[in-house]
Design an enzyme around this catalytic site. Structure first.
Site, short mmCIF file in Angstrom:
data_model
loop_
_atom_site.label_atom_id
_atom_site.label_comp_id
_atom_site.label_asym_id
_atom_site.label_seq_id
_atom_site.Cartn_x
_atom_site.Cartn_y
_atom_site.Cartn_z
N ARG A 87 36.30 82.44 45.37
CA ARG A 87 36.48 81.00 45.83
C ARG A 87 37.13 80.56 47.16
NH1 ARG A 87 43.60 79.34 46.08
NH2 ARG A 87 42.35 77.28 46.06
N HIS A 118 43.14 74.27 52.74
CA HIS A 118 43.68 75.02 52.57
C HIS A 118 44.74 75.29 53.64
CE1 HIS A 118 44.58 78.99 50.23
NE2 HIS A 118 45.86 79.40 50.98
N GLU A 177 47.77 73.71 47.05
CA GLU A 177 49.34 74.10 47.01
C GLU A 177 50.17 73.32 47.80
OE1 GLU A 177 50.18 78.24 48.10
OE2 GLU A 177 49.17 79.37 46.26
N ASN A 220 47.93 78.69 40.30
CA ASN A 220 48.40 80.07 41.93
C ASN A 220 50.40 80.37 41.20
OD1 ASN A 220 45.74 79.04 43.40
ND2 ASN A 220 47.72 78.25 45.12
N TYR A 223 52.99 83.79 41.65
CA TYR A 223 52.91 84.86 41.97
C TYR A 223 53.73 85.87 41.30
CZ TYR A 223 49.71 84.67 45.71
OH TYR A 223 48.11 84.50 46.04
N GLU A 255 44.83 81.95 42.02
CA GLU A 255 45.42 82.92 43.01
C GLU A 255 45.97 83.63 41.91
OE1 GLU A 255 47.80 81.76 46.60
OE2 GLU A 255 45.77 80.73 47.63
O1 IFM Z 1 48.14 83.57 51.53
C1 IFM Z 1 48.72 82.68 50.12
C2 IFM Z 1 47.62 82.12 50.24
O2 IFM Z 1 47.40 81.12 51.52
C3 IFM Z 1 48.24 80.19 49.78
N1 IFM Z 1 48.99 81.55 48.31
C4 IFM Z 1 49.82 82.29 48.27
C5 IFM Z 1 48.87 83.43 49.05
C6 IFM Z 1 50.55 84.82 49.46
O3 IFM Z 1 51.27 84.53 50.30
#
Ligand code: IFM
Length: 453
Positions: free
Chosen positions: A78, A122, A167, A295, A297, A355
């Protein structure tokens, strides 16, 4: 719930990057500056004054990076396209040399059997458009659709997977609510309009995709960052704060795009800045797309906090848990939970983890070709286990893209934060596969079976 880790046939095993974070050479070969070029060159906006001028030099080293992907065993990649590289003015005349870079990248990927997954936006907006109001200008939906159509024409015969925007929440919250990301504004009024215009642009992008002859067998999706919210207590205040935080971060884009209306809590969050949006806009935003990119985290254990603007909610630190350098709690089960939640709330749309990764300190230089990153390895294994559990609970997850292939320019944190499976020595551009990269490679080779051990 099964404890063994199984992933379906045809599962995509990928890694992700984005243009401004890795390419470097942002003004080469006729490209014009993006808002991120301008922001990072503005005094005080990034750690150490870091910029994307060189980054991972991927613009010139893309072939070696594709070879690296192949050596890891990735079957998908990606990346994002820099709008100002292909349309220096944001609209109008195409810069063929800029397009050619992406064309060569796509060919190199296909040559190695790696499926290209291209994101149109992005975060790096041409300054020419920023100076016309950028995301605050309603016309951006047409500018975006024109740009998207050009890319579908140029690459649509070879790119089977597209995403419109990466995002939207971060663009809005970082760029317009809190000013920590480009363009660095702080206004709830601007933020509300930006959110809505991003969704309108997404809708027009999907329409342009459907109208393009190349795209009959390919797919388009939207990529959102989701952070499950858990109430810190069962007090009514914390539960209401959790609902606001969830509406602001998780449902703000998905509800209108998939269900046709914004969450009611947004009026409370944005106050007077929130508008009644035209019915035609809501229809456009609901344009049907083919997959959802998620995405993930971290999660947010949430409490009521009047001092925290705009949601009046803040996160509660979990003392016995591992935290990343970014301050994000490691909590893989929230990934399982969010995947199952998406299916329950929004239906059976194919899901991709577009992500997922972690940020921990790594030395700037790898000694003797070795870079051990045990915390990232643990996180990766935990998250992949969570994905496999979600699949066994019925979530239609079709692929996983690790963030990130390479250490890279982490926006306002510059090069001080590393997420890569592959270490980059920024003084030499040498790449070293970290332990996490080796583990991921083994996971791919065994379709996840190695995670059972
Ligand atoms: O680096 C970023 C990415 O550009 C978008 N999502 C989160 C990642 C980590 O912060």
């Amino acid at each position: 719930m099964s404890d063994s880790n199984r992933f379906p046939e045809g599962f995509l095993w990928g890694a992700a990057t984005s243009a401004y974070q890795i390419e470097g050479s942002p003004l080469a070969d006729g490209a014009a500056p993006s808002n991120w070029h301008r922001f990072s060159h503005t005094l005080g906006m990034t750690t150490n004054g870091d910029t994307g001028d060189i980054a991972c030099d991927h613009y010139r080293r893309y072939q070696a990076d594709v070879d690296l992907m192949a050596s890891l065993g990735l079957n998908a990649y990606r990346f994002s396209i820099s709008w100002s590289r292909v349309l220096p003015n944001g609209v109008g005349k195409v810069n063929d040399i800029g397009v050619d870079f992406y064309s060569r990248l796509v060919d190199a990927l296909l040559d190695k059997g790696i499926k290209p997954n291209a994101t149109l936006f992005h975060w790096d907006l041409p300054v020419a458009l920023e100076d016309r109001g950028g995301w605050q200008n309603r016309d951006i939906s047409e500018w975006f659709a024109d740009y998207a159509s050009i890319m579908f024409d140029k690459l649509g015969d070879r790119v089977p997977m597209w995403a419109t925007v990466n995002e939207p929440w971060v663009i809005m919250d970082g760029g317009y609510m809190h000013g920590t990301l480009a363009p660095g504004h702080r206004s709830a009024y601007e933020a509300a309009i930006v959110s809505h215009n991003i969704l309108r642009a997404h809708g027009r992008g999907v329409q342009a995709f459907r109208a393009n002859k190349h795209n009959a067998n390919s797919q388009i999706g939207l990529v959102v960052n989701l952070e499950p919210k858990y109430p810190a207590s069962d007090s009514a205040e914390d539960i209401a704060a959790t609902a606001r935080a969830d509406a602001y971060m998780n449902r703000q884009y998905l509800d209108p795009a998939m269900l046709g209306s914004y969450p009611t809590e947004l009026r409370e969050v944005f106050g007077d800045a929130w508008q009644e949006w035209p019915a035609d806009d809501m229809k456009l935003i609901q344009e049907k797309f083919d997959f959802l990119g998620i995405n993930y985290y971290t999660r947010g254990v949430t409490r009521h906090d009047p001092a925290s603007i705009p949601v009046h909610a803040s996160k509660v630190y979990q003392p016995d848990h591992v935290y990343m350098e970014t301050g994000w709690e490691v909590f893989p089960d929230a990934l399982r939970r969010v995947l199952v939640w998406v299916k329950e709330r929004y239906g059976d749309i194919p899901l991709y983890i577009t992500e997922n990764g972690s940020c921990f300190y790594d030395a700037p230089v790898a000694i003797d070709g070795v870079l051990d990153d045990p915390l990232r390895v643990d996180c990766l294994k935990g998250n992949l286990h969570a994905v496999s559990q979600a699949i066994s609970e019925g979530a239609p997850v079709k692929g996983y893209f690790a963030w990130s292939l390479l250490d890279n320019f982490e926006w306002s944190h510059g090069y001080s934060r590393r997420f890569g499976l592959v270490h980059v020595d920024y003084s030499t551009q040498e790449r070293t596969i970290k332990s996490s990269g080796k583990v991921y490679s083994n996971v791919i080779r065994t379709s996840g079976a190695v995670l059972d051990k």
